[in-house]
Write a protein that holds these residues in place. Structure first.
Motif, PDB file in Angstrom:
ATOM      1  N   MET A 108     -73.124  17.269 -37.178  1.00 34.18           N
ATOM      2  CA  MET A 108     -72.499  16.707 -35.979  1.00 34.18           C
ATOM      3  C   MET A 108     -73.063  17.374 -34.721  1.00 34.18           C
TER       4      MET A 108
ATOM      5  N   ASN B 170     -61.053  15.305 -40.279  1.00 37.25           N
ATOM      6  CA  ASN B 170     -62.030  14.395 -40.877  1.00 37.25           C
ATOM      7  C   ASN B 170     -62.325  13.253 -39.920  1.00 37.25           C
TER       8      ASN B 170
ATOM      9  N   SER C  46     -65.885  10.732 -38.031  1.00 34.79           N
ATOM     10  CA  SER C  46     -67.252  10.228 -38.119  1.00 34.79           C
ATOM     11  C   SER C  46     -67.807  10.109 -36.714  1.00 34.79           C
ATOM     12  N   TYR C  47     -69.045  10.571 -36.525  1.00 37.79           N
ATOM     13  CA  TYR C  47     -69.704  10.481 -35.223  1.00 37.79           C
ATOM     14  C   TYR C  47     -71.108   9.923 -35.424  1.00 37.79           C
TER      15      TYR C  47
ATOM     16  N   ASP D  37     -71.880   7.290 -36.990  1.00 37.73           N
ATOM     17  CA  ASP D  37     -71.918   6.836 -38.383  1.00 37.73           C
ATOM     18  C   ASP D  37     -72.160   7.949 -39.396  1.00 37.73           C
ATOM     19  N   GLU D  38     -72.052   9.205 -38.945  1.00 40.32           N
ATOM     20  CA  GLU D  38     -72.196  10.332 -39.859  1.00 40.32           C
ATOM     21  C   GLU D  38     -70.830  11.000 -40.033  1.00 40.32           C
ATOM     22  N   PRO D  39     -70.303  11.031 -41.242  1.00 39.26           N
ATOM     23  CA  PRO D  39     -68.998  11.664 -41.461  1.00 39.26           C
ATOM     24  C   PRO D  39     -69.081  13.176 -41.272  1.00 39.26           C
ATOM     25  N   TYR D  40     -67.981  13.759 -40.835  1.00 37.69           N
ATOM     26  CA  TYR D  40     -67.923  15.210 -40.698  1.00 37.69           C
ATOM     27  C   TYR D  40     -66.536  15.696 -41.109  1.00 37.69           C
ATOM     28  N   THR D  41     -66.471  16.946 -41.500  1.00 43.16           N
ATOM     29  CA  THR D  41     -65.213  17.607 -41.825  1.00 43.16           C
ATOM     30  C   THR D  41     -65.230  19.007 -41.221  1.00 43.16           C
TER      31      THR D  41
END
Length: 413
Positions: free
Chosen positions: A1, A338, A340-341, A343-347
């Motif tokens: 991210m 949780n 998404s930025y 289209d990339e998920p992040y946690t």
């Protein structure tokens, strides 16, 4: 991210404090206007360098600190949002950037640099404005830091700044006769002889304060007509019907919109129920009752909340970046975010045993809702939960109680 965004340079060494005449000119008039009385204890032979630890209730704290150390220089540890759009200025006046409640070894190196230059290293170890005018958790690492720096430990405890401009109601309430006590708690020689646990024990004892108690003891009458405004931000649970998140406030009144009970705030900062029993006349007692209620949830293993939230990132001092909606969970394991930025998920996961507190804001920046900020070494995320069925104050209390719970659990192993 945010892999393509340049982060704030946390390792850059601090500058010596410049613009001292301007800093004095901006600080002294307010200190004089509030008729601040500064008392110095054991400071006769104490000269820079030393470690200065200050309690934190309002921006006025910095101005009184300027008076207290006059005419010497200091470098202050400041959160990254304080650098927002003015990094050059904050660096020029010697500030050191920190992401709240993170373990960043570079900060120790920067503070050591300040001490080696012969200046004052100033820290507000509660790391946020006090929510209720009382002491927040102080980490053991303060004692370890004192041992590393090998200089005298000086405290500056201010009284009256919370009741003059509480975190939930910032306008100046025109309190006169504020007080501050500057004390050499440990000389450099004592620091060398004591264990870090003895040092932090002494610091915690000296940091015991209660601004509402101080107000009453000093007979400080506050006639500000909106003195109860915002009080529901910290008093989020009704002691009469036990309902959460239904409190409101305005003028001199706090009200539960579930059962209808009301309390009036006197000029001495005390509460009185307009009907029936006054459960808590002393505001910090209400706040600590809420803490005990949260503690029960933690000890029973039932604490938890999940909310949709809008998230802004502050990777550097240039701008906040809207990274969209996410799901925030705060439960027995800690914080989990949780989203998404691009289209990339992040946690983002912050374990409860690793975080002794969390920074929260009310109506942040005057145009956003209440929020909390979650910090890693590289990022600061401002999380704005949606809806009205939550309290960031409760999340802050829960963070502290979860940390204590796991500390106690580890000590019994």
């Amino acid at each position: 991210m945010l892999d393509d965004i340049k982060r704030f340079d946390m390792k850059k060494l601090p500058m010596r404090q410049h613009l001292l005449p301007l800093i004095w000119a901006l600080s002294f008039p307010d200190v004089i206007a509030h008729k601040n009385k500064l008392t110095k204890i054991n400071m006769e032979n104490i000269k820079p360098p030393y470690l200065l630890l200050c309690n934190h209730n309002a921006f006025m704290d910095f101005k009184v600190a300027t008076k207290a150390i006059f005419p010497h220089r200091a470098n202050y540890v400041v959160a990254i949002d304080g650098f927002w759009k003015r990094e050059w200025l904050l660096r020029f006046i010697g500030c050191i950037c920190k992401r709240k409640f993170t373990n960043d070894i570079s900060l120790v190196r920067q503070l050591k640099t300040v001490i080696d230059r012969g200046n004052i290293a100033a820290i507000y170890p509660e790391a946020r404005y006090s929510l209720c005018g009382t002491t927040a958790i102080l980490p053991d690492s303060l004692g370890k830091l004192a041992k590393i720096l090998k200089v005298s430990v000086v405290t500056l405890i201010c009284h009256g700044h919370h009741v003059n401009s509480p975190f939930y109601n910032l306008p100046d309430h025109k309190v006169k006769g504020t007080q501050a006590v500057m004390k050499c708690l440990f000389t450099a020689e004592q620091v060398s002889q004591l264990d870090y646990t003895q040092i932090i024990e002494g610091i915690r004892k000296d940091f015991e304060y209660d601004d509402f108690k101080w107000q009453k003891e000093n007979n400080i009458h506050i006639t500000y007509k909106e003195r109860a405004k915002g009080l529901h931000k910290i008093l989020y649970k009704c002691p009469a019907c036990k309902t959460e998140y239904k409190m409101s406030s305005g003028g001199i009144t706090v009200r539960c919109n579930s059962c209808g009970k009301e309390w009036e705030m006197s000029e001495l900062g005390e509460l009185k129920a307009l009907t029936g029993q006054t459960e808590f006349s002393h505001i910090p007692d209400w706040y600590e009752w809420e803490r005990s209620e949260v503690r029960n949830e933690v000890e029973n293993g039932t604490y938890g909340i999940t909310l949709k939230a809008q998230v802004d990132a502050l990777p550097n001092a240039d701008r906040y970046i809207d990274i969209g909606m996410a799901t925030l969970t705060h439960d027995m394991s800690g914080f989990t975010l949780n989203g998404s930025y691009k289209d990339e998920p992040y946690t983002v996961k912050i374990d409860a045993p690793s975080q002794y507190s969390v920074h929260i804001e009310y109506d942040y920046l005057g145009k956003k809702t209440d929020c909390l900020d979650l910090n890693t070494i590289n990022d600061t995320l401002y999380v704005y939960p949606e809806g009205s069925a939550f309290s960031v104050t409760k999340m802050a209390l829960a963070t502290e109680e979860l940390w204590k719970y796991y500390q106690k659990k580890d000590s019994t192993k």
